[in-house]
Motif scaffolding. Structure first.
Motif, PDB file in Angstrom:
ATOM      1  N   UNK A   1      66.174  12.645  -2.484  1.00 52.56           N
ATOM      2  CA  UNK A   1      67.308  12.784  -1.571  1.00 52.56           C
ATOM      3  C   UNK A   1      66.875  12.933  -0.117  1.00 52.56           C
ATOM      4  N   UNK A   2      65.618  12.585   0.182  1.00 48.25           N
ATOM      5  CA  UNK A   2      65.115  12.805   1.534  1.00 48.25           C
ATOM      6  C   UNK A   2      65.374  11.640   2.478  1.00 48.25           C
ATOM      7  N   UNK A   3      65.969  10.562   1.979  1.00 47.24           N
ATOM      8  CA  UNK A   3      66.286   9.412   2.823  1.00 47.24           C
ATOM      9  C   UNK A   3      67.252   8.504   2.066  1.00 47.24           C
ATOM     10  N   UNK A   4      68.029   7.684   2.776  1.00 50.96           N
ATOM     11  CA  UNK A   4      68.915   6.720   2.099  1.00 50.96           C
ATOM     12  C   UNK A   4      68.095   5.749   1.250  1.00 50.96           C
ATOM     13  N   UNK A   5      68.716   5.181   0.231  1.00 49.65           N
ATOM     14  CA  UNK A   5      67.987   4.301  -0.691  1.00 49.65           C
ATOM     15  C   UNK A   5      67.868   2.868  -0.187  1.00 49.65           C
ATOM     16  N   UNK A   6      68.502   2.564   0.952  1.00 47.85           N
ATOM     17  CA  UNK A   6      68.598   1.166   1.375  1.00 47.85           C
ATOM     18  C   UNK A   6      67.232   0.493   1.570  1.00 47.85           C
ATOM     19  N   UNK A   7      66.246   1.258   2.012  1.00 41.63           N
ATOM     20  CA  UNK A   7      64.946   0.645   2.267  1.00 41.63           C
ATOM     21  C   UNK A   7      63.923   0.891   1.180  1.00 41.63           C
ATOM     22  N   UNK A   8      64.340   1.433   0.049  1.00 39.29           N
ATOM     23  CA  UNK A   8      63.407   1.806  -1.018  1.00 39.29           C
ATOM     24  C   UNK A   8      63.347   0.750  -2.120  1.00 39.29           C
ATOM     25  N   UNK A   9      62.174   0.643  -2.740  1.00 39.93           N
ATOM     26  CA  UNK A   9      62.042  -0.171  -3.945  1.00 39.93           C
ATOM     27  C   UNK A   9      62.708   0.523  -5.128  1.00 39.93           C
ATOM     28  N   UNK A  10      62.599   1.862  -5.137  1.00 42.76           N
ATOM     29  CA  UNK A  10      63.131   2.659  -6.234  1.00 42.76           C
ATOM     30  C   UNK A  10      63.762   3.902  -5.611  1.00 42.76           C
ATOM     31  N   UNK A  11      64.958   4.300  -6.050  1.00 39.29           N
ATOM     32  CA  UNK A  11      65.593   5.480  -5.428  1.00 39.29           C
ATOM     33  C   UNK A  11      64.800   6.767  -5.592  1.00 39.29           C
ATOM     34  N   UNK A  12      63.816   6.793  -6.491  1.00 36.97           N
ATOM     35  CA  UNK A  12      62.992   7.980  -6.676  1.00 36.97           C
ATOM     36  C   UNK A  12      61.787   8.011  -5.747  1.00 36.97           C
ATOM     37  N   UNK A  13      61.523   6.927  -5.040  1.00 40.97           N
ATOM     38  CA  UNK A  13      60.437   6.915  -4.063  1.00 40.97           C
ATOM     39  C   UNK A  13      60.739   7.940  -2.969  1.00 40.97           C
ATOM     40  N   UNK A  14      59.717   8.686  -2.573  1.00 40.19           N
ATOM     41  CA  UNK A  14      59.956   9.749  -1.583  1.00 40.19           C
ATOM     42  C   UNK A  14      59.307   9.408  -0.248  1.00 40.19           C
ATOM     43  N   UNK A  15      59.787  10.059   0.774  1.00 37.45           N
ATOM     44  CA  UNK A  15      59.429   9.709   2.147  1.00 37.45           C
ATOM     45  C   UNK A  15      58.087  10.293   2.564  1.00 37.45           C
ATOM     46  N   UNK A  16      57.267   9.438   3.171  1.00 36.78           N
ATOM     47  CA  UNK A  16      56.018   9.864   3.792  1.00 36.78           C
ATOM     48  C   UNK A  16      56.158   9.916   5.313  1.00 36.78           C
ATOM     49  N   UNK A  17      56.950   9.001   5.862  1.00 36.03           N
ATOM     50  CA  UNK A  17      57.146   8.929   7.320  1.00 36.03           C
ATOM     51  C   UNK A  17      58.598   8.553   7.587  1.00 36.03           C
TER      52      UNK A  17
END
Length: 483
Positions: free
Chosen positions: A183-199
């Motif tokens: 939940x740390x960023x919108x899913x629009x730019x992710x490959x998978x909604x479970x991917x978490x933010x590094x930057x």
């Protein structure tokens, strides 16, 4: 038996052998400074303070790192509230406060709480904002290894690819397919909604100074990458113990472990987590109205009693607060202090710290079993009081030395030292006046003036000073004043 600790990653108590013989390296998660400390923060600090004190007593040289998260969404949001809200500024919450000033103010509030409860300063206490280059380097290593990617929507966001790392979920023993979305960023730019933010790329709403240049664009680090970068900066790519509150296991510590090991670091050999604090069996919640802060506790009881309460349960267990909890802790601490005072007045030379009973050692070696260690401490106090009653000077010396040492290891005297600085003059005055009264009473007794002797004793009792007579003379201690 040797040191044994419960390791969250393996779900078992394991023998502890440090990476470097005679040295122990520990990192535990400190404050995210968007507000004042809550009791859970301080319980964690007390737990790891006891761990460090015990390991040092056991002969290890300990390097302790406790971070400060001073850049975070919550900090920026809280700062934005201070700019947008229509209220009168106060000392606790001034209007129009920049994010970095808010963070520093609450960092000081944590430091004051730590000091008040006798939590010693760590070896290093790095701030996240001081280690952005190390975070950028770690993110780049993950991109190069194929475990991170720049956002698919053209922004400067960078995400960890959870499906690229088969070991993701190892700390909390979860399958990635059953995990909740990050939940740390919108899913629009992710490959998978479970991917978490590094930057996180800079947003128009971000305040000045809250972004840094990077190869992917201006932005700021994600929460999880901060701890990985700071831990390895100060302790190396492999260290002994990583700790924190139970609520940090997922996603924070799970993500730390994944990104660090995916980048090629071994990271922590042990993961230790302390239990949460509840109020009469229920989770503390502002919405329920059952929260009690360390600041509030310190208005209800002296610092030593608050520390005793926060450290008395096994560190992995739930610690339950109830209205009488601090009073019970204070009574337990007073029993220890009463013996120390009686024994110190009897002995002609000071007794310092030395060794502890074998049962105490076994308790502390067995996954830092503080409740059992406290039982040994109180049993030693009872034996010491019996030795006092029997005028067994050698036994009194032995028991006092053991009690002093156990108190030191558990840090039960450290909060009192902080309390006592402001009252040192008052204590000296009290010592002088009470000693004069006891001397006058002794002279009256020697002259068989029992009425005067009894009157002095009654006067002292009214003031809360209890006098005890023995063949070695009179000793005194402080209790509740008589009505």
């Amino acid at each position: 038996m040797g040191q044994r600790f419960y390791d969250t990653a393996t779900g078992a108590i394991r023998d502890f052998t440090p990476i470097v013989n005679g040295e122990v390296s520990i990192y535990y998660c400190g404050a995210t400074v968007q507000g004042k400390p809550h009791v859970g923060h301080i319980r964690s600090a007390v737990v790891f303070d006891i761990l460090v004190r015990w390991l040092e007593y056991a002969g290890y040289r300990v390097t302790l790192v406790r971070n400060v998260t001073d850049i975070d969404d919550k900090i920026l949001d809280r700062s934005a509230e201070s700019y947008e809200a229509d209220f009168t500024a106060t000392q606790d919450y001034p209007a129009r406060e920049p994010w970095w000033a808010l963070a520093y103010r609450f960092e000081n509030a944590f430091a004051e709480a730590y000091e008040a409860l006798g939590v010693r300063r760590p070896t290093y206490e790095p701030r996240a904002t001081g280690h952005i280059p190390e975070m950028i380097q770690l993110i780049q290593r993950l991109i190069d290894a194929g475990h991170a990617y720049v956002a698919l929507d053209g922004s400067a966001d960078v995400y960890f690819d959870v499906k690229s790392w088969p070991e993701y979920g190892a700390l909390t023993h979860q399958s990635v397919d059953k995990m909740q979305d990050a939940e740390d960023a919108p899913t629009r730019g992710k490959k998978d909604p479970r991917d978490f933010t590094l930057w996180k790329s800079t947003q128009e709403s971000d305040p000045a100074g809250a972004s840094w240049d990077s190869p992917w664009g201006a932005g700021r680090p994600g929460w999880h990458i901060e701890c990985s970068a700071m831990a390895t900066k100060y302790l190396g790519r492999q260290f002994d113990i990583h700790g924190g509150g139970l609520d940090l296991r997922f996603p924070h510590h799970e993500n730390e472990l994944a990104q660090s090991t995916a980048a090629g670091d071994h990271f922590a050999n042990f993961w230790m987590h302390n239990g949460l604090v509840t109020a009469e069996g229920e989770k503390m919640s502002k919405s329920v109205g059952n929260t009690v802060s360390p600041e509030e506790m310190l208005t209800m009881a002296r610092a030593g009693a608050v520390r005793y309460f926060l450290g008395q349960a096994h560190y992995r267990s739930q610690l339950d607060y109830h209205p009488a909890a601090l009073e019970e802790a204070n009574s337990a601490l007073e029993r220890i202090e009463a013996f120390q005072a009686r024994a110190a007045k009897l002995l002609t030379t000071p007794v310092g710290v030395d060794t502890v009973p074998e049962q105490f050692v076994r308790a502390m070696e067995d996954d830092l079993n503080v409740p059992e260690a406290l039982a040994v401490l109180h049993a030693t106090v009872r034996s010491g009081n019996s030795a006092l009653d029997a005028n067994d000077i050698d036994a009194v010396k032995t028991h006092l030395s053991q009690v002093n040492t156990m108190v030191e290891v558990l840090g039960l005297n450290s909060a009192e030292e902080h309390d006592g600085r402001a009252d040192s003059v008052t204590h000296r005055v009290l010592e002088t006046l009470v000693s004069a009264q006891i001397e006058a009473r002794a002279q009256a007794r020697q002259a068989h003036d029992w009425a005067t002797a009894d009157a002095i004793r009654d006067l002292l009792a009214t003031a809360g000073v209890v006098v005890e007579d023995s063949s070695h003379g009179a000793t005194w201690s402080i209790t509740e004043p008589q009505e």
